[in-house]
Design a protein around this motif. Structure first.
Motif, mmCIF file in Angstrom:
data_model
loop_
_atom_site.group_PDB
_atom_site.id
_atom_site.type_symbol
_atom_site.label_atom_id
_atom_site.label_comp_id
_atom_site.label_asym_id
_atom_site.label_seq_id
_atom_site.Cartn_x
_atom_site.Cartn_y
_atom_site.Cartn_z
ATOM 1 N N TRP A 1 -0.932 -0.484 13.098
ATOM 2 C CA TRP A 1 -0.761 0.919 12.700
ATOM 3 C C TRP A 1 -0.190 1.805 13.816
ATOM 4 C CZ3 TRP A 1 -6.641 0.864 11.544
ATOM 5 C CH2 TRP A 1 -7.383 0.975 12.721
ATOM 6 N N ALA B 1 2.214 2.717 3.717
ATOM 7 C CA ALA B 1 1.185 3.451 4.463
ATOM 8 C C ALA B 1 -0.083 2.618 4.411
ATOM 9 C CB ALA B 1 0.940 4.829 3.854
ATOM 10 N N TRP B 2 -0.892 2.736 5.441
ATOM 11 C CA TRP B 2 -2.165 2.010 5.442
ATOM 12 C C TRP B 2 -3.171 2.815 4.641
ATOM 13 C CZ3 TRP B 2 -1.366 -2.724 6.716
ATOM 14 C CH2 TRP B 2 -0.429 -3.061 7.696
ATOM 15 N N SER B 3 -2.954 2.846 3.341
ATOM 16 C CA SER B 3 -3.787 3.685 2.481
ATOM 17 C C SER B 3 -5.218 3.170 2.369
ATOM 18 C CB SER B 3 -3.159 3.770 1.078
ATOM 19 O OG SER B 3 -2.991 2.480 0.513
ATOM 20 N N GLN C 1 0.816 -1.212 0.000
ATOM 21 C CA GLN C 1 0.000 0.000 0.000
ATOM 22 C C GLN C 1 0.854 1.268 0.000
ATOM 23 O OE1 GLN C 1 -3.422 -0.149 2.815
ATOM 24 N NE2 GLN C 1 -2.876 -2.306 3.132
ATOM 25 N N ARG D 1 -6.368 -2.905 6.739
ATOM 26 C CA ARG D 1 -6.435 -1.537 7.260
ATOM 27 C C ARG D 1 -5.338 -1.250 8.281
ATOM 28 N NH1 ARG D 1 -10.610 -0.448 10.382
ATOM 29 N NH2 ARG D 1 -10.527 1.789 9.877
ATOM 30 N N SER E 1 -10.862 2.978 3.477
ATOM 31 C CA SER E 1 -11.531 2.457 2.281
ATOM 32 C C SER E 1 -13.032 2.293 2.508
ATOM 33 C CB SER E 1 -10.913 1.104 1.901
ATOM 34 O OG SER E 1 -11.748 0.375 1.041
ATOM 35 N N LYS F 1 -6.947 2.214 4.969
ATOM 36 C CA LYS F 1 -7.539 2.366 6.298
ATOM 37 C C LYS F 1 -8.932 2.966 6.242
ATOM 38 C CE LYS F 1 -6.492 4.321 10.867
ATOM 39 N NZ LYS F 1 -5.496 5.102 11.663
#
Length: 241
Positions: free
Chosen positions: A127, A52-54, A49, A202, A58, A56
């Motif tokens: 995270w 990064a937890w891009s 991602q 996430r 969604s 998260k």
């Protein structure tokens, strides 16, 4: 001369005690294996991602599978409760109302137990950790946690438990429509796996968090069913005396 066959066939309920120890051996082994996979698997998801937890926030993962999935589980529980209460005193429904009551109890206890464990184990989500976008060091389970690191609640995985709790439907169908019991079990496992993977994507949980939730849910499901079977046997004995 062959021995006379018993007039009392072995019912599925009489074979159930073996389900818990055998299943728990596999679950504990899976949990231990997952602990060694937690960091590499989470790192791979994180790097895929863009470090990064891009995902998260969604729409699919956060809104549909996280919030919506929990709501579906709650609505399903409420629907089973309403149907059970409505039919409770109907003689024709006694065959399924008591198993339904045990199902309701198992799902409720499973989610409640996971919630209590989350509030007492104080483990971080991915995270929150250094190397995964956070600042905290990893403090393993059963290791003293410094007070300055706070009291997070990420273990076991509550959202996965809202799906895994329905593995108890295996026992409901075992007593009411046995041919559907494995389908019901697969449904609970699938729901928990989907909810758990969504949270892993996430950055909310490690893989071992989900397996721990499954272990809690299955243990409670087996325990509730065993207690119910014991009470049924006791009633039958009292009725014959």
């Amino acid at each position: 001369m062959s021995a006379p066959s018993s007039s009392f066939p072995v019912m599925p309920e009489q074979r159930l005690p073996g389900l818990l120890p055998v299943s728990m051996i596999f679950l504990v082994a899976a949990w231990l294996a997952a602990q060694s996979l937690d960091q590499p698997w989470a790192s791979w998801l994180f790097h895929q991602q863009g470090d990064a937890w891009s995902m998260k926030g969604s729409l699919l993962l956060e809104t549909v599978l996280h919030r919506g999935g929990r709501l579906v589980s709650q609505l399903a529980w409420a629907a089973v409760l309403a149907a059970t209460l409505w039919h409770w005193r109907m003689p024709a429904a006694k065959r399924w109302t008591r198993p339904a009551a045990r199902l309701l109890l198992a799902v409720l206890l499973s989610t409640a137990c996971v919630a209590v464990l989350k509030a007492t184990t104080h483990m971080d989500c991915p995270w929150d950790l250094a190397g995964f976008g956070g600042q905290r060091p990893l403090v393993p389970l059963f290791v003293h946690r410094p007070a300055e690191l706070g009291t997070p609640g990420c273990f076991p995985a509550a959202h996965a438990a809202s799906g895994y709790a329905w593995v108890a439907s295996y026992f409901f169908f075992l007593h009411t429509a046995p041919r559907w019991r494995h389908v019901a079990l697969a449904g609970g496992l699938l729901a928990g796996a989907v909810f758990g993977l969504a949270q892993q994507l996430r950055g909310a949980h490690f893989l071992s968090h989900d397996i721990a939730s499954l272990g809690v849910c299955w243990t409670i499901a087996c325990g509730v069913d065993r207690i119910g079977a014991w009470r049924n046997a006791r009633r039958s004995m009292e009725a014959r005396t």
